[in-house]
Design a protein around this motif. Structure first.
Motif, mmCIF file in Angstrom:
data_model
loop_
_atom_site.group_PDB
_atom_site.id
_atom_site.type_symbol
_atom_site.label_atom_id
_atom_site.label_comp_id
_atom_site.label_asym_id
_atom_site.label_seq_id
_atom_site.Cartn_x
_atom_site.Cartn_y
_atom_site.Cartn_z
ATOM 1 N N ALA A 103 -0.270 0.803 -0.892
ATOM 2 C CA ALA A 103 0.189 2.321 -0.632
ATOM 3 C C ALA A 103 -0.914 3.106 -0.092
ATOM 4 O O ALA A 103 -1.008 3.864 0.780
ATOM 5 N N ARG A 104 -2.398 2.876 -0.754
ATOM 6 C CA ARG A 104 -3.385 3.837 -0.497
ATOM 7 C C ARG A 104 -4.131 3.274 0.960
ATOM 8 O O ARG A 104 -4.343 3.909 1.669
ATOM 9 N N ILE A 105 -4.239 1.764 1.182
ATOM 10 C CA ILE A 105 -4.873 1.333 2.267
ATOM 11 C C ILE A 105 -3.920 1.060 3.521
ATOM 12 O O ILE A 105 -4.583 1.161 4.689
ATOM 13 N N GLN A 106 -2.963 0.892 3.439
ATOM 14 C CA GLN A 106 -2.140 0.610 4.522
ATOM 15 C C GLN A 106 -1.999 1.944 5.677
ATOM 16 O O GLN A 106 -2.010 1.795 6.846
ATOM 17 N N ALA A 243 0.453 10.156 3.257
ATOM 18 C CA ALA A 243 0.388 9.384 1.926
ATOM 19 C C ALA A 243 1.694 8.547 2.051
ATOM 20 O O ALA A 243 2.852 8.793 2.441
ATOM 21 N N ARG A 244 1.785 7.247 1.185
ATOM 22 C CA ARG A 244 2.669 6.503 1.088
ATOM 23 C C ARG A 244 3.103 5.942 -0.311
ATOM 24 O O ARG A 244 2.071 5.979 -1.085
ATOM 25 N N ARG A 245 4.199 5.451 -0.410
ATOM 26 C CA ARG A 245 4.500 4.705 -1.709
ATOM 27 C C ARG A 245 4.968 3.445 -1.245
ATOM 28 O O ARG A 245 5.650 3.114 -0.229
ATOM 29 N N TYR A 246 4.849 2.181 -2.109
ATOM 30 C CA TYR A 246 5.196 0.872 -1.794
ATOM 31 C C TYR A 246 5.687 0.069 -2.751
ATOM 32 O O TYR A 246 5.142 0.316 -3.992
#
Length: 474
Positions: A103-106, A243-246
């Protein structure tokens, strides 16, 4: 002269924003061989494999004044170690920690001054495992000149790591004058493109969608029908941040086969596919997720999904290089799981009648590891179509049902990472591989704080389908 990006490929560069990076990824989890697997081994493996895909050593060069689409030029300073990176999870190295790493690097944009791909070796997973996380720009992966980097890394033969003679030498990068000259020559050959390019590139998403659909498949009739009914209001359509969640979900392919055999009864049994069961599973998951949010769910509640489908083209050089879009209203308001399945199967059958869809066996039998490349092509289609037509993109690509390797490290599972388009808070990708079905849920961090609830709902929905009684004969 260097290869020029077509309008579709260039659009993914022009439309990219900080909140919507236009690259697709994958998370592959491996069991290391007895003698281990390290960074140097991965670098050597990738350096060997990309000798067969020159695009991975080329970067994008803009034309002065943007008088034409950009071109691909050899990176004279290509350094594979810049693109292949190393990281490690702190103990205990759980799957949840790996999800947070992804989630942090994508969401980080790829460096436009270099070839548009990255690979991360992630060590320290529980049970001695390691992961390889990939990122490939959608302008790069067209399924013809370049396949996804994950497709390049893995192979069905653990002994296929041997060295090859690499004679690649970068061509001299053209000067601005040479680029302008080439653009003028192309303008004489294709004058209709000049006006479009002088306007500063592609700025209208609907125009991009039209060109994308022309390139990816003839779905004008489908779009006309769908555009008359805009996508229903949904929390899946929200402002997207950076920002993302995965979330990764692993399920058993045999469970989907059991559901199909138990519930695919009646006159249309042969028309209920594994993909229909997948969509029914996701429909049930959306239903539970919406209820946990306190959203209003009634008998007519739907979530419209755009489902890229690979179709057969007798003139195509590459199976899977032509996609069409199916727009399916998932019946999340229907409480009966078996009824949801039959409604979805009917809707998909209606859209595919008269077409020539490629079967799962054909896709899974493509040389090498096709799913990452096909997911990339599906993401290209989803990114180009207006978000007003659907709530979520779901790409489901059948993969090989035999073991694959990176070098001699056995791949245990693989999860897609599909990009988010503007206004799309969630994307879903899934791949079947070696007896499993692996989901990757990629969501906006602020709009989808409960994405883990949706992930668990997928597992629960599949269990509900398995426990369903036989649907009544018709």
């Amino acid at each position: 002269m260097p290869d020029r990006l077509n309008s579709l490929d260039a659009s993914f560069l022009y439309l990219e924003e900080a909140t919507t990076p236009m690259h697709v990824g994958s998370v592959m989890v491996f069991d290391p061989p007895s003698d281990g697997f390290d960074y140097d081994r991965l670098v050597q493996l990738i350096a060997t494999r990309i000798a067969f895909v020159p695009r991975y050593r080329q970067r994008v060069r803009q034309i002065p004044g943007r008088l034409a689409n950009p071109v691909w030029v050899d990176d004279e300073n290509f350094d594979v170690t810049y693109h292949v990176r190393r990281s490690a999870l702190p103990k205990p190295g759980t799957d949840e920690q790996l999800e947070e790493f992804v989630a942090r690097i994508q969401p980080r944009a790829l460096d436009r001054k270099r070839p548009l791909w990255e690979v991360y070796l992630v060590e320290g997973l529980q049970e001695g495992r390691f992961a390889i996380v990939t990122k490939s720009h959608q302008a790069l992966v067209d399924g013809i000149n370049a396949v996804d980097i994950a497709h390049v890394i893995v192979d069905g033969d653990p002994a296929a790591e041997g060295l090859v003679t690499d004679t690649w030498r970068p061509s001299r990068e053209p000067s601005d004058v040479e680029l302008l000259t080439g653009a003028l020559v192309d303008a004489v050959r294709r004058p209709s493109e000049v006006v479009e390019n002088i306007r500063g590139g592609i700025v209208d998403v609907k125009a991009v969608g039209t060109r994308a659909l022309t390139a990816a498949g003839d779905v004008v009739a489908t779009l006309a029908r769908t555009a008359a009914r805009p996508a229903p209001h949904s929390p899946l359509n929200a402002h997207v941040g950076e920002a993302r969640r995965y979330v990764m979900i692993g399920t058993d392919l045999e469970d989907y086969r059991k559901v199909r055999s138990r519930l695919a009864r009646g006159n249309y049994a042969d028309d209920v596919s594994i993909n229909d069961v997948v969509l029914a599973t996701i429909s049930g998951a959306f239903r539970t997720w919406l209820l946990t949010r306190g959203e209003s769910v009634h008998s007519g509640t739907t979530v419209r999904a755009m489902v890229p489908v690979s179709v057969y083209d007798a003139d195509a050089r590459h199976v899977g290089s032509r996609l069409t879009a199916c727009f399916v209203d998932l019946p999340v308001g229907e409480p009966g799981p078996s009824m949801r399945l039959h409604q979805i199967a009917f809707a998909m059958r209606q859209q595919m009648e008269g077409g020539q869809a490629v079967g799962a066996e054909s896709l899974a039998g493509l040389a090498g590891f096709a799913p990452p490349t096909l997911h990339s092509l599906g993401a290209r289609l989803g990114s180009a179509v207006s978000r007003r037509l659907f709530n979520v993109v779901i790409t489901n690509v059948p993969g090989p049902q035999h073991t694959l390797y990176a070098g001699d490290a056995r791949m245990l599972s693989t999860y897609p990472v599909m990009p988010l388009a503007r206004g799309q808070a969630l994307s879903i990708g899934l791949t079947s591989y070696d007896g499993g079905v692996y989901y990757g849920l990629n969501g906006d961090r602020d709009s989808m704080p409960d994405i883990d609830v949706l992930g668990q709902s997928v597992v629960d929905s599949l269990a509900e389908l398995l426990d369903s009684h036989r649907s009544p004969k018709r």
